[in-house]
Design a protein around this motif. Sequence first.
Motif, short mmCIF file in Angstrom:
data_model
loop_
_atom_site.label_atom_id
_atom_site.label_comp_id
_atom_site.label_asym_id
_atom_site.label_seq_id
_atom_site.Cartn_x
_atom_site.Cartn_y
_atom_site.Cartn_z
N ARG A 143 0.83 -1.21 0.00
CA ARG A 143 0.00 0.00 0.00
C ARG A 143 0.86 1.26 0.00
N TYR A 144 1.97 1.22 0.73
CA TYR A 144 2.84 2.40 0.73
C TYR A 144 3.52 2.57 -0.64
N ASP A 149 3.60 5.59 -5.88
CA ASP A 149 3.28 5.48 -7.30
C ASP A 149 2.18 6.48 -7.70
N ALA A 150 1.28 6.77 -6.75
CA ALA A 150 0.20 7.74 -7.02
C ALA A 150 0.70 9.18 -6.90
N LEU A 151 1.68 9.39 -6.01
CA LEU A 151 2.16 10.76 -5.76
C LEU A 151 3.15 11.24 -6.82
N ARG A 182 -7.03 10.39 -3.52
CA ARG A 182 -7.36 10.25 -2.09
C ARG A 182 -7.28 8.79 -1.59
N PRO A 183 -7.89 7.81 -2.30
CA PRO A 183 -7.87 6.43 -1.76
C PRO A 183 -6.46 5.87 -1.58
N ARG A 184 -5.51 6.34 -2.40
CA ARG A 184 -4.13 5.83 -2.31
C ARG A 184 -3.31 6.55 -1.25
N LEU A 185 -3.65 7.83 -1.02
CA LEU A 185 -2.73 8.68 -0.24
C LEU A 185 -3.23 9.03 1.16
N GLU A 186 -4.54 8.97 1.35
CA GLU A 186 -5.12 9.52 2.58
C GLU A 186 -4.56 8.87 3.86
N ASP A 190 1.54 12.71 5.70
CA ASP A 190 2.56 13.54 5.06
C ASP A 190 2.36 13.57 3.54
N LEU A 191 2.15 12.40 2.94
CA LEU A 191 2.01 12.33 1.49
C LEU A 191 0.72 13.02 1.04
N TRP A 192 -0.34 12.84 1.81
CA TRP A 192 -1.63 13.43 1.44
C TRP A 192 -1.57 14.96 1.58
N ALA A 193 -0.91 15.43 2.63
CA ALA A 193 -0.74 16.88 2.80
C ALA A 193 0.07 17.45 1.63
#
Lengths: 223, 223
Positions: A143-144, A149-151, A182-186, A190-193
């Motif tokens: 998941r990380y 990969d999403a960021l 959102r589903p990948r990062l939330e 830190d990554l979502w911010a």
Amino acid sequence: MVRAGAPDDPTVSTPTERLSRQLAFLTECDRLKGVRRTTYLHDGSRPENSAEHSWHLALMALLGGLPPGTDRSRVTALLLVHDLVEIHAGDTHFDATPEALARQADQEAQAARTLFGRLPADQAASLRGLWEEFEAQRTPDARYARALDALQPMLLTWGPGGRGCTDRHPELTAERLLALKRPRLEAYPDLWALAQQVVTDAVRAGLLPTAPVTAGMKLRLSP
Amino acid sequence: MVRAGAPDDPTVSTPTERLSRQLAFLTECDRLKGVRRTTYLHDGSRPENSAEHSWHLALMALLGGLPPGTDRSRVTALLLVHDLVEIHAGDTHFDATPEALARQADQEAQAARTLFGRLPADQAASLRGLWEEFEAQRTPDARYARALDALQPMLLTWGPGGRGCTDRHPELTAERLLALKRPRLEAYPDLWALAQQVVTDAVRAGLLPTAPVTAGMKLRLSP
């Protein structure tokens, strides 16, 4: 039943045969450098390819603190192999339909059998296991890895000095982008911010619309 | 003495500042995808770039048994960062003169200060340490990483299905190639055996001369 000489033949064990199989695998993997992604390089000069993308993700995994319960070397290994099947199956668009995604999944499963089957059986199992783990998204490491990969395409496209992609994807708005990510990062504050900050800055810089850009809009803006 | 705001300022510690510095570093690293190597892709279509090359090396480190005393995750980390300074200093030719290599070393040291200095101080030290370790070639991990770095271009150029490089490097003979590679590979019997096998096969396939190819030779072959 495994036939002698079949790609997943477990009887291949002499050092020479092992090396010869590894060599065939490694030269075939070179083709990942020719798989074009939809994301462009940060300077906008050309589409990124999946091999250099995988390197960039592994570099991200080297930086900073990983979330509890994850292991850096496993995350890195997942990232290094996660796109390999694209050699035979190609890349998907960030906004593909469910039908296209299902077709892609079938092609990737077939590609995994072909590609990893080039290796001696023990290594085939090990690398295939990494790819399956990434796909299944059931472990913290997977998941990380998927979050990075999403960021990464966001950093290339809208990070400081980025050029956006409104010319290629006029339909993409800030809201749609954040909804996709959102589903990948939330789960990773830190990554979502960071993703939200990148989007806010991109909207401010005029690189990402908050409503779809259409030919009609441009006409309305003309005097 | 470290000034506030200098690239290696250890006082940068808020999460936002850290993320902002990491972001600047990661987008700058994207430029490694534009650094051209002298090696071409296996299909001969274009020169390889240093980012996808680094990915290929890290993938090689995932395969097979590493020599005793080496650690896979450290070897991988060394390979992921070993070429980063080329963003500012460029790549060197496999057959560069000692003067060109010394000049390159100066440029790379300066490039390392600039590039790693973008990061928060702790991460700058960590990544710079990896780069220095690779360059110094004093640890088993660094030497094995360097061996993979020496072997990979051979696989691309003369591995099964490869096209050689006589058109670009007519001066390169089998003997010269093995003499260049021996210091990096000889300590690893599997890698060295593979390199020798690749060269033997390439000579047999007419992809690598045993004496320099010159215009004169072609003339002598004419009736």
